[in-house]
Design an enzyme around this catalytic site. Structure first.
Site, PDB file in Angstrom:
ATOM      1  N   TRP A 103       0.825  -1.214   0.000  1.00  0.00           N
ATOM      2  CA  TRP A 103       0.000   0.000   0.000  1.00  0.00           C
ATOM      3  C   TRP A 103       0.851   1.251   0.000  1.00  0.00           C
ATOM      4  O   TRP A 103       0.570   2.209  -0.730  1.00  0.00           O
ATOM      5  CB  TRP A 103      -0.997  -0.003   1.158  1.00  0.00           C
ATOM      6  N   ASP A 173      -1.704   6.916   5.966  1.00  0.00           N
ATOM      7  CA  ASP A 173      -2.762   6.028   5.485  1.00  0.00           C
ATOM      8  C   ASP A 173      -3.094   5.085   6.638  1.00  0.00           C
ATOM      9  O   ASP A 173      -2.326   4.183   6.949  1.00  0.00           O
ATOM     10  CB  ASP A 173      -2.251   5.253   4.265  1.00  0.00           C
ATOM     11  N   LYS A 197     -12.460  -1.318   6.023  1.00  0.00           N
ATOM     12  CA  LYS A 197     -11.770  -2.192   6.962  1.00  0.00           C
ATOM     13  C   LYS A 197     -12.362  -2.039   8.366  1.00  0.00           C
ATOM     14  O   LYS A 197     -12.856  -2.987   8.934  1.00  0.00           O
ATOM     15  CB  LYS A 197     -10.266  -1.897   7.000  1.00  0.00           C
TER      16      LYS A 197
HETATM   17  C1  LIG Z   1      -7.439  -1.316   1.551  1.00  0.00           C
HETATM   18  C2  LIG Z   1      -6.351  -0.322   1.640  1.00  0.00           C
HETATM   19  C3  LIG Z   1      -6.181   0.697   0.701  1.00  0.00           C
HETATM   20  C4  LIG Z   1      -7.063   0.819  -0.531  1.00  0.00           C
HETATM   21  O1  LIG Z   1      -8.340   1.151  -0.191  1.00  0.00           O
HETATM   22  P1  LIG Z   1      -9.434   1.420  -1.352  1.00  0.00           P
HETATM   23  O2  LIG Z   1     -10.564   1.973  -0.568  1.00  0.00           O
HETATM   24  O3  LIG Z   1      -9.717   0.093  -1.983  1.00  0.00           O
HETATM   25  O4  LIG Z   1      -8.860   2.366  -2.314  1.00  0.00           O
HETATM   26  C5  LIG Z   1      -5.160   1.601   0.866  1.00  0.00           C
HETATM   27  N1  LIG Z   1      -4.329   1.515   1.927  1.00  0.00           N
HETATM   28  C6  LIG Z   1      -4.448   0.547   2.859  1.00  0.00           C
HETATM   29  C7  LIG Z   1      -3.512   0.510   4.005  1.00  0.00           C
HETATM   30  C8  LIG Z   1      -5.462  -0.395   2.743  1.00  0.00           C
HETATM   31  O5  LIG Z   1      -5.608  -1.351   3.666  1.00  0.00           O
END
Ligand SMILES: *Cc1c(COP(=O)(O)O)cnc(C)c1O
Length: 361
Positions: A103, A173, A197
Site C-alpha cells: 500500500w 494512510d 476495513k
Molecule cells: C485497503 C487499503 C487501501 C485501498 O483502499 P481502497 O478503498 O480500496 O482504495 C489503501 N491503503 C491501505 C492501508 C489499505 O488497507
C-alpha cells in the site's frame, strides 16, 4: 435469526451484527419518516443531522482537535494517494515517503506522477518483515510532508510508534487500523482511511486534516479532489455517499457503546495475542514478521506445506471460518481481525488450526 459466519476478510470486512440489524430495522422507514436513508436528500434536515452526528461521534472517538476538519469523501483510500499529492506537494517541492509494503508503494507510485518523491526509508532490506527505525530514515531537509502507512494490510506489518517529523506535516494512510486503538491526532497533519476495513462500507474514505493544510492545492487539482472544496462544503460539494456515511455513523455509535477505542485496544490486544501465541507455539504455522512490527489487524501465516493450503481453506469454509486465503501476492493465509471480529471468532479459528495440525502435521 440468520446465520452469521466468522468473517476474516481483509476488506470489505465484517461489520458488527448489531449495526447491520439496526440498518435493517431502519431500512424502509427511517425514524418514522417513511423513507429509507438511501432515499433522502442529502440537503434535508434529517440527513444533515445523520451526517453531523456521524462526524461528532468520530471526533469523540479519536478526540479530534477542533482545528481539524473531518471529511467524508469518495474514491476510497486509493484516490487519496493522488489527492494528498495534488493538495500538499508543490510542483517544485519534494515529499518524503516510507515504503513498508504494497500500500505504501502504491501511494509512492501515484505521488510520483505529480512531483518529486524521496523514499526516505524502506522495509525492503528486511524483506518487508520489519520496519526500519527512524534513525535509519533519510528525510529531506524541506519536505512538503512525510507519508507512511501505519498498517500494511497485505504484509501484516504495523508501526508500533509514530514518526517524529517536527514542523513537517505527517500524513498517514490509516485505512486498516484506524479506530482499533487510541491515536494522538494532533501528531498528524492529515489522516485518511478507506472505510471498508474498520469503519463501514467501501467507497467512502474518512479524512482528518489540520486546517492550515487547506487551500494549498495546485491549480490543476480537480475541484472534487480539493480538500478545501470539501471542507468548505461540509463534504457535500456534490452528492456524498449518503448511505455509507450513515452506516459508518452507526458503527461509530456502536464503538462508543462498546467503550470506545480504549476498549477496542484491549479487545484487539487480546485477540492478536491469542492468535500469535497459537502460531508461535506450533511448528506447523509460521508468521515471519518481527515481533514489535506484527500487525494487530491482519495476521498472515503459512502452513508447513503449501500443498495443504487448499484443504485448510476448504475445512475452514465448512466450519464457517471465511476468507482466510492470503493476498495473491503473498500466498498462505491471512486472518483479518478488525474491531467487528470478536474473540469468539479468533478462538474458533485457533481450535480449527489445532485440529488441522493434528490431522496433517
Ligand atoms: C485497503 C487499503 C487501501 C485501498 O483502499 P481502497 O478503498 O480500496 O482504495 C489503501 N491503503 C491501505 C492501508 C489499505 O488497507
Amino acid at each position: 435469526m440468520s446465520k452469521r459466519a466468522h468473517n476474516f476478510c481483509a476488506g470489505p470486512a465484517a461489520l458488527p451484527t448489531a449495526v447491520l440489524e439496526r440498518a435493517q430495522a431502519e431500512m424502509l422507514d427511517w425514524n418514522g419518516l417513511g423513507v429509507s436513508v438511501m432515499e433522502m436528500s442529502h440537503r434535508s434536515d434529517e440527513y444533515v443531522a445523520i451526517a453531523e452526528k456521524a462526524e461528532r461521534d468520530f471526533r469523540d472517538l479519536l478526540s479530534v482537535p477542533s482545528d481539524y476538519k473531518v471529511l467524508f469523501l469518495q474514491g476510497g483510500a486509493s484516490q487519496q494517494f493522488a489527492e494528498v499529492a495534488l493538495n500538499l506537494l508543490p510542483e517544485d517541492g519534494v515529499a518524503d515517503y516510507i515504503d513498508t509494503g504494497i500500500w505504501s508503494r502504491k501511494a509512492i507510485d501515484e505521488a510520483r506522477r505529480y512531483g518529486a518523491v524521496n523514499v526516505a526509508a524502506s522495509a525492503k532490506p528486511y524483506d518487508y518483515f520489519a520496519i526500519p527505525g527512524q534513525n535509519e530514515w533519510k528525510l529531506s531537509a524541506n519536505a512538503a510532508y512525510v507519508h507512511y502507512a501505519s498498517n500494511e494490510t497485505i504484509g501484516g506489518l504495523q508501526f508500533d510508534w509514530v514518526p517524529q517529523t517536527g514542523d513537517v506535516p505527517l500524513v498517514v494512510d490509516m485505512s486498516s487500523d484506524i479506530l482499533s486503538r487510541p491515536v494522538d491526532v494532533s501528531q498528524y497533519g492529515l489522516i485518511y482511511a478507506g472505510a471498508q476495513k474498520n469503519i463501514g462500507p467501501s467507497g467512502l474514505v474518512v479524512v482528518a486534516i489540520r486546517e492550515d493544510l487547506l487551500g494549498r492545492a495546485r491549480s490543476v487539482c480537480p475541484t472534487m479532489l480539493n480538500y478545501k472544496t470539501s471542507a468548505d462544503n461540509g463534504s457535500m460539494y456534490n452528492t456524498p455517499a449518503t448511505y455509507s456515511w450513515y452506516l459508518s455513523g452507526l458503527v461509530f455509535e456502536w464503538l462508543k457503546e462498546q467503550g470506545g477505542v480504549e476498549a477496542m485496544e484491549k479487545r484487539n490486544r487480546a485477540k492478536k495475542d491469542l492468535l500469535y501465541k497459537a502460531i508461535d507455539a506450533s511448528d506447523f504455522y509460521t508468521n515471519p514478521i518481527q515481533l514489535a512490527n506484527r500487525s494487530w489487524m491482519n495476521i498472515p501465516f503459512r502452513l508447513a506445506d503449501e500443498k495443504l493450503d487448499k484443504a485448510f481453506l476448504a475445512g475452514a469454509d465448512a466450519r464457517g471460518l471465511l476468507n482466510l486465503k492470503g493476498h495473491r501476492s503473498v500466498g498462505g493465509m491471512r486472518a483479518s481481525i478488525y474491531n467487528a471480529t470478536g474473540l469468539d471468532a479468533v478462538e474458533a479459528l485457533i481450535a480449527y488450526m489445532a485440529e488441522f495440525e493434528k490431522e496433517h502435521a
